[in-house]
Design a protein around this motif. Structure first.
Motif, short mmCIF file in Angstrom:
data_model
loop_
_atom_site.label_atom_id
_atom_site.label_comp_id
_atom_site.label_asym_id
_atom_site.label_seq_id
_atom_site.Cartn_x
_atom_site.Cartn_y
_atom_site.Cartn_z
N ASN A 215 7.16 30.49 -66.99
CA ASN A 215 6.30 29.34 -66.72
C ASN A 215 6.29 28.95 -65.24
N THR A 216 5.15 28.40 -64.81
CA THR A 216 4.98 28.04 -63.39
C THR A 216 4.87 26.54 -63.17
N THR A 217 4.84 25.75 -64.23
CA THR A 217 4.65 24.31 -64.07
C THR A 217 5.97 23.57 -64.20
N GLY A 218 5.97 22.31 -63.78
CA GLY A 218 7.16 21.49 -63.90
C GLY A 218 7.80 21.19 -62.56
N ASN A 219 8.77 20.28 -62.56
CA ASN A 219 9.40 19.83 -61.32
C ASN A 219 10.77 19.25 -61.63
N PRO A 220 11.62 19.03 -60.61
CA PRO A 220 12.99 18.55 -60.84
C PRO A 220 13.07 17.17 -61.47
N GLY A 221 12.01 16.37 -61.40
CA GLY A 221 12.04 15.06 -62.04
C GLY A 221 12.19 15.15 -63.54
N MET A 222 11.89 16.31 -64.11
CA MET A 222 11.99 16.50 -65.55
C MET A 222 13.42 16.74 -66.01
N ALA A 223 14.35 16.80 -65.06
CA ALA A 223 15.77 16.98 -65.40
C ALA A 223 16.35 15.64 -65.80
N THR A 224 15.91 15.15 -66.95
CA THR A 224 16.34 13.84 -67.45
C THR A 224 16.34 13.87 -68.97
N GLY A 225 17.20 13.09 -69.59
CA GLY A 225 17.36 13.12 -71.04
C GLY A 225 16.07 12.85 -71.79
N GLY A 226 15.81 13.65 -72.81
CA GLY A 226 14.67 13.44 -73.68
C GLY A 226 13.50 14.36 -73.45
N THR A 227 13.43 15.00 -72.28
CA THR A 227 12.28 15.87 -72.02
C THR A 227 12.27 17.08 -72.96
N GLY A 228 13.43 17.54 -73.36
CA GLY A 228 13.49 18.64 -74.32
C GLY A 228 12.99 18.21 -75.69
N ASP A 229 13.25 16.97 -76.09
CA ASP A 229 12.74 16.46 -77.36
C ASP A 229 11.22 16.41 -77.35
N VAL A 230 10.66 16.09 -76.19
CA VAL A 230 9.20 16.10 -76.04
C VAL A 230 8.66 17.51 -76.26
N LEU A 231 9.29 18.51 -75.64
CA LEU A 231 8.84 19.88 -75.78
C LEU A 231 8.87 20.32 -77.24
N THR A 232 9.90 19.94 -77.98
CA THR A 232 9.99 20.30 -79.40
C THR A 232 8.77 19.83 -80.16
N GLY A 233 8.35 18.59 -79.90
CA GLY A 233 7.17 18.07 -80.57
C GLY A 233 5.90 18.80 -80.19
N VAL A 234 5.79 19.20 -78.92
CA VAL A 234 4.60 19.93 -78.47
C VAL A 234 4.51 21.29 -79.17
N VAL A 235 5.62 22.03 -79.19
CA VAL A 235 5.62 23.34 -79.84
C VAL A 235 5.23 23.20 -81.31
N ALA A 236 5.83 22.23 -82.00
CA ALA A 236 5.54 22.04 -83.42
C ALA A 236 4.06 21.75 -83.66
N ALA A 237 3.48 20.90 -82.81
CA ALA A 237 2.07 20.56 -82.97
C ALA A 237 1.17 21.77 -82.78
N LEU A 238 1.49 22.63 -81.81
CA LEU A 238 0.66 23.79 -81.54
C LEU A 238 0.79 24.84 -82.66
#
Length: 307
Positions: A215-238
């Motif tokens: 992947n080519t997107t994203g930035n260091p600000g995403m190194a914070t609690g909960g962003t992985g939980d967000v990704l789980t929901g995105v994958v499930a929806a797709l």
């Protein structure tokens, strides 16, 4: 054998004017526990913001009122819990089986805790549920105790480990997995023809054992609690909207990173939190839906995707 490099980004089909919520996937999220209600809420909200037609969040009864208070657009279901406020799978199995009958996708793991019960939940999901799966967080920590479970997969499944979880799954140190992500991830994915692994971090890597996308997107600000939980929901929806597991994981990590870049441009890296990604997901998806290439430097309307 060398992995085939994939660079093109898949997209979701344009929705029919006659579409209804049953056309876009029913997602069952099993998440949350004492002190971890937010993980369930973030996962549920991100699945909705990623186009899921219907989202149900099943969580320990102790935290169900809190999870329900986060978002009125998903349904919540209280499950039996132990004295520590975490899921008691033996007591909850019947309820989960009934809920799973209505689901197209099960997303399991965020905030569930590291009890023996979670391994039994994962074993049931893999061997008996018959549903497409997204396994993250504490589901992966449980799976690390018996990775051979993956060899019994008969349905598509996506694992979304961060480096620490990936190290536990492979029996390596974090330093070792970071130095050899591609080989180790493809080896893990090769345990089943149904399996896709997305190793999170800078340049999140997605592989099914034959293909690889970095992947080519994203930035260091995403190194914070909960962003992985967000990704789980995105994958499930797709997955619920019909994408194959590799394409769902690929589009999910790309869009998740794009949402992070949108949030960064609004709030900066220091103040970015996981909820900002949920709020940015509609704009992130719109950049894919409207037909332009987010990597096209000549498009003045593109999101800034520079790391």
């Amino acid at each position: 054998m060398a992995l085939k490099r994939v660079e093109s980004i898949p997209s979701l089909p344009v929705r029919s004017p006659k579409g209804h919520k049953g056309d876009y996937g029913s997602i069952l999220i099993v998440a949350g526990g004492r002190g971890m209600a937010g993980a369930a809420g973030l996962c549920g909200a991100s699945a909705l913001r990623s186009g899921a037609g219907l989202v149900r969040v099943a969580c320990p009864a102790e935290v169900q009122p809190t999870v329900a208070s986060f978002e009125p657009s998903y349904m919540t279901y209280p499950l039996p819990c132990d004295v520590e406020g975490f899921l008691d799978f033996a007591a909850a199995r019947g309820a989960l089986e009934r809920l799973a009958e209505k689901a197209d996708v099960l997303a399991i793991g965020p905030g569930l805790g590291q009890t023996d019960s979670i391994l039994e939940l994962v074993r049931w999901a893999v061997e008996s549920s018959g549903k497409k799966l997204v396994l993250d967080a504490d589901a992966l920590n449980a799976l690390a105790k018996d990775v051979r479970i993956l060899e019994r997969l008969s349905q598509p499944a996506v694992l979304t480990p961060h480096p620490g979880e990936f190290a536990r799954l492979t029996g390596k140190t974090i330093k070792e997995v970071q130095a050899d992500r591609e080989s180790l991830a493809s080896g893990l994915a090769s345990r089943s023809k149904h399996l896709v692994v997305a190793v999170k971090g800078q340049g999140t890597l997605v592989t099914d054992g034959d293909r690889v996308y970095v992947n080519t997107t994203g930035n260091p600000g995403m190194a914070t609690g909960g962003t992985g939980d967000v990704l789980t929901g995105v994958v499930a929806a797709l997955l619920g909207q019909g994408l194959a597991a590799f394409e769902a994981a690929q589009l999910a990590v790309f869009t998740h990173g794009t949402a992070g870049d949108i949030a960064r441009d609004h709030s900066g890296e220091i103040g970015l939190i996981a909820g900002d990604l949920v709020d940015a997901l509609p704009d992130a998806f719109q950049h894919g839906v409207d037909g332009h290439d987010p990597n096209d430097e000549d498009d003045d309307d593109d999101v800034d995707l520079t790391l």
